[in-house]
Design an enzyme around this catalytic site. Structure first.
Site, PDB file in Angstrom:
ATOM      1  N   GLY A   1       0.821  -1.204   0.000  1.00 31.08           N
ATOM      2  CA  GLY A   1       0.000   0.000   0.000  1.00 31.08           C
ATOM      3  C   GLY A   1       0.854   1.252   0.000  1.00 31.08           C
ATOM      4  O   GLY A   1       2.047   1.211   0.312  1.00 31.08           O
ATOM      5  N   CYS A   2       0.236   2.358  -0.358  1.00 28.76           N
ATOM      6  CA  CYS A   2       0.990   3.603  -0.533  1.00 28.76           C
ATOM      7  C   CYS A   2       1.529   4.106   0.803  1.00 28.76           C
ATOM      8  O   CYS A   2       2.738   4.316   0.956  1.00 28.76           O
ATOM      9  CB  CYS A   2       0.122   4.647  -1.218  1.00 28.76           C
ATOM     10  SG  CYS A   2      -1.515   4.878  -0.499  1.00 28.76           S
ATOM     11  N   TYR A   3       0.651   4.320   1.781  1.00 25.18           N
ATOM     12  CA  TYR A   3       1.119   4.760   3.094  1.00 25.18           C
ATOM     13  C   TYR A   3       2.117   3.754   3.660  1.00 25.18           C
ATOM     14  O   TYR A   3       3.136   4.120   4.248  1.00 25.18           O
ATOM     15  CB  TYR A   3      -0.047   4.865   4.083  1.00 25.18           C
ATOM     16  CG  TYR A   3      -0.949   6.049   3.918  1.00 25.18           C
ATOM     17  CD1 TYR A   3      -0.477   7.342   4.074  1.00 25.18           C
ATOM     18  CD2 TYR A   3      -2.321   5.880   3.653  1.00 25.18           C
ATOM     19  CE1 TYR A   3      -1.340   8.438   3.959  1.00 25.18           C
ATOM     20  CE2 TYR A   3      -3.170   6.967   3.538  1.00 25.18           C
ATOM     21  CZ  TYR A   3      -2.686   8.242   3.692  1.00 25.18           C
ATOM     22  OH  TYR A   3      -3.538   9.319   3.595  1.00 25.18           O
ATOM     23  N   ALA A   4       1.795   2.467   3.502  1.00 26.69           N
ATOM     24  CA  ALA A   4       2.633   1.424   4.077  1.00 26.69           C
ATOM     25  C   ALA A   4       4.050   1.509   3.528  1.00 26.69           C
ATOM     26  O   ALA A   4       5.033   1.397   4.270  1.00 26.69           O
ATOM     27  CB  ALA A   4       2.024   0.056   3.797  1.00 26.69           C
ATOM     28  N   THR A   5       4.168   1.738   2.230  1.00 28.54           N
ATOM     29  CA  THR A   5       5.495   1.840   1.623  1.00 28.54           C
ATOM     30  C   THR A   5       6.297   2.971   2.255  1.00 28.54           C
ATOM     31  O   THR A   5       7.467   2.808   2.626  1.00 28.54           O
ATOM     32  CB  THR A   5       5.351   2.067   0.101  1.00 28.54           C
ATOM     33  OG1 THR A   5       4.720   0.925  -0.472  1.00 28.54           O
ATOM     34  CG2 THR A   5       6.691   2.314  -0.554  1.00 28.54           C
TER      35      THR A   5
END
EC number: 1.2.1.38
Lengths: 340, 340, 340, 340
Positions: free
Chosen positions: C145-149
């Site tokens: 995921g974007c935030y996760a990255t």
């Protein structure tokens, strides 16, 4: 080919770095500015870390001519003309992105309020709207202005077809803020631009004579255009909304044919079915054109959009570079509009 | 006076709440919507907590007529006409902010693609551009459209003075997104609007007949206008850039006199020395007008700006309310443009 | 290699088209969506005219497996899992950009409120944070995921070095609107986003378990993170501002060394001297990281920025594609941040 | 009462004009600046035409004391202290919006890097957070900073209730660009702010000691806060996101009670059920506060929002003015948040 970029820290200069970094036929061998000499470009602009870590050099025409095969001048109007002199004298190729070599001396002095370059120098420069000018083998290129590019590409097909009343041209053009350069002024302060829309230089914009001059190549009967420019609260993009009266009514299809006949083999000009929007082209070298005719008023509205930093500056400069040297016209320019 | 607001959760409805909340002669006694019935308005819109905690009611014309002395209809075009019927029949005062009672039936049906109200109903409504219409004692007001207000206030002085070629009017108008209402659509999604500029409804905007109709009151020779509308990536504000050809050249001073003679005693119209920008008026009920004449092209450019939600909707509705009942024209409307 | 894109008209799908269009080792052979079947992609999205004129097809797993060598699933979470089934069964390579194959079933069902894929399917997928996961030869990739990255790349080096109190992690993350997808909702209406800043899903964001799970690979003692997400009024970009307490004070240089040791040979992660800003990376696949330690509070602030559509979605998907098949890691991903 | 505004052309000065123009107990008798002396304010700022046409005067303390009953100093920090001297000596009321009289000399010199005012002068000023400071009858007011106001109003209730670990305070604050003033710099150029999010002065912001000093009034055990500030691409608005650890878990209701007990009778502080957003307060003097507790991490997130130019500057100055002289606290301040 080895190239140098002068004025690398201006908006057009930074865009040249982006484009030429991915250009298979070009290598940036030196970058020049008037500040931050001796620092790596990527130290001043960390977004370039790992991409262009060249050291910023002071301008030195001899050094450039030793290292490189061509120089891009991305300096401001009024500065570029002085920087160009040594190169012109030495017959060393120059692509000038400023307005200094686009107009005859008298018009330049009137509209730019600066002393013009020498006439012999001006005479050697070719004003190069990529889709209409043959630059193969040319050495000195005056790259067109941003607004001028958008307007000229929109109107030339109509002039070629003798389709419009020549005294009817009204252009309402809008640009993002990068068009105004990075100089600090109240008019570029965030608070004054954001949530605002400001019309400026009405009837006084220096692209007016440039546009008229280029359009006259296609119909010398055109004498004036009504031209307004406004600042949109965005970073990139120009929309030129052009209102013209037709000599005789034309169908939407006839108008389309007229445009297609000019641009069918021009990769970077796209005739769209609907009116284009800024998002259609931002991040790319495309010019998108759309139109609609109103039989009640006999007014044809033509809308053209470009990314002012690409087709309106660095992109067209690279396109001209490609055409000068017979490279693939699209080399370094195949970025897709970012759209989102 | 006691007033009700119908369609309170639309943008114009919410602006009416803001304005009437600070109006010394008005008290909001009920607010109506088609959703969230029974909730406090400030529960759905927490920014109104402590300001307007009235409960949202379903529309009920009888109840409104019992409680209030006047109703503001801030419902969408096509809906307002049905809501208006009971009030008109009962002779109960209505200010309708929608487009439903501005045009004769045939034009309404052509441009709105909806069934028109009954002719007898239409006949009772007065289209009220505050600066030009005498509404004292009138009961049924059709409040002008946002674009229409900006354009009419800019052009009427020229028509009154017989100063322009009647077939030369070209208007390039731009609006912030609140002008498009709160309905969800791809064209109002943030990603599609931000960093973009989109021209829409070219030659098809429903304000065209409204503008022509009003301008014809001042010169019936005017038949058509060329009119384009675009979306600016801002929330509020309209700029109408009007291009007209003069019958004979006029000095900047003469043009100024011509405007001043129309608006000298109109508090909410200001003739500015420089071209106005959106920031000049956002957050206020002002219309600012500026202009510049180009002798080379014989084109006069007139720029007018308004806050589309205030002078272009709720503000003018309150101004009309004030004028109908003889209150101070500025009551509830003395907010200063936010500028920053 | 021949690839298909499913969900091509979503934001991640369109970005895949942009990237793969310029990828020397990949050819897009089909694009799939649930609407506009039979139209050219460039008819629906005119900005792609001349770039990707493929016809939009309905989803058909058999057809994809015949034509292509790999499929990118750019469909929403909850949809992708169903589309993936045939491919997994057939052993046909899949890169899934959705959240469907990132979590064990129980966590997925808790945080996504949807039925999880079968455990055997989940077991075949590899969660692939490109800089830390070896995907060579893997067939089924769950793209992060974007935030996760952004958060994982910022915090893993600290966990590897055992440098922080494990219960001290507080992340204040901000994203542009493309992160929310193209679905229409009041929260994505331009008027509600522009000039606003909105915190959402506090303590409830579905990337929380994904981040915790990945961080636990580096220190299983970490149990929870405090995580907030907000919407910035921009289209692209995530900044994750991470606050952690150090086990013992570290100098700026020591912290830098710790990050450099993790990322020295990772092209797409850059450790910057100053705190990075969104402009540092927008338009590119880079993750830029900066930090500052406050000895008074013993808090280390780490800031990481990515383009949520590139490193946070399509870019990392292409990076994983490159790594799976042994292509140059940067193929198709050498775009320079647009900066301006 | 008659008031003068010094530094009228700064952002806070212009806001004072807006507010005091509609204030029933105040009349602006003179406006002062260091530029454009002799011009009407409305000539330099046409948006004020017809609203405030006073002539801009040079600063002259004697003249101000003759004409007015109180002076608002809206000059920059470092300048205001010099302007204040004559008034303090003469016992003439001053409300200073700058940071010059908020801190003891040693802290001022450390954080502002400027010479502090004389200690006797500092001793006469009262730091006045309107909701907590009794200013009735006070003569010299140091108006709080914008970030400081948002943070203090959010945290004081927790400190009063001894609810949090004193070494756990982490504040992630964000502001629109008007907070940075109108000075021209690369960091306020539109192109650098738009589509960006920039963290600045991390661990170095001059509001840190101001906040700590005020919070210590409520619990002297608090020694430090971790504080970051970032620029949002908007003109107005601050959100302070505060993360604190609770001494013992509290229910959402208990936390609400704790806040309500502090603010039940404070008109300008609203405790909201949901987390507030910038739109909740822009254009008004309100502070909206919301919160959410996470039992897994034991972190309470408190979000407060203000309009930095109103409650964060000119609005609170007028509120303090009202309280000093016993006027209605809301006089001149009843503007409704613009929301749209």
């Amino acid at each position: 080919m080895k190239v140098s970029i002068v004025g690398v820290t201006g908006y057009s200069g930074l865009e040249l770095v982006r484009l030429l970094n991915n250009h298979k036929n070009a290598e940036i061998v030196s970058v020049h500015a008037s500040k931050d000499i001796g620092s790596a470009l990527s130290e001043i602009y960390p977004y370039l870390k790992g991409i262009c870590d060249l050291e910023i050099s002071a301008f030195d025409s001899q050094q450039i001519m030793q290292k490189a095969d061509l120089v891009f001048l991305a300096a401001p109007s009024g500065v570029a003309k002085n920087l160009a002199e040594d190169f012109v004298e030495a017959g060393f190729p120059v692509i000038d992105l400023s307005g200094d070599h686009r107009l005859p001396a008298s018009l330049y002095e009137k509209w730019y309020q600066k002393t013009a370059p020498a006439k012999e120098t001006l005479a050697q420069f070719t004003y190069a709207l990529s889709e209409y000018t043959d630059v193969k083998g040319k050495k000195f290129i005056a790259n067109p202005g941003c607004y001028a590019t958008a307007v000229e590409l929109a109107l030339i097909p109509l002039l070629k077809a003798k389709a419009i009343d020549l005294d009817s041209v009204i252009v309402d053009a809008k640009s993002g803020l990068t068009g105004a350069g990075k100089a600090l002024s109240a008019s570029s302060h965030f608070v004054n631009v954001h949530d605002n829309y400001v019309t400026y230089k009405l009837n006084r914009h220096q692209h007016i004579p440039e546009i008229v001059q280029e359009l006259q190549l296609f119909d010398s009967g055109l004498k004036h255009i009504q031209f307004s420019t406004s600042l949109l609260p965005v970073n990139r993009g120009i929309m030129a909304t052009c209102y013209v009266r037709l000599r005789q009514p034309l169908s939407q299809d006839a108008i389309r044919d007229l445009y297609q006949s000019c641009y069918a083999d021009k990769f970077f000009v796209r005739i769209q079915k609907e009116l284009p929007e800024l998002h259609s082209v931002i991040g790319s070298n495309f010019t998108d054109i759309g139109f609609a005719y109103n039989p009640l008023t006999n007014v044809l509205t033509v809308v053209s959009v470009i990314d002012n930093l690409l087709k309106g500056a660095a992109g067209q400069a690279v396109q001209n570079f490609n055409l000068m040297f017979g490279f693939d016209e699209t080399a370094g320019l195949l970025t897709v509009p970012s759209y989102l």
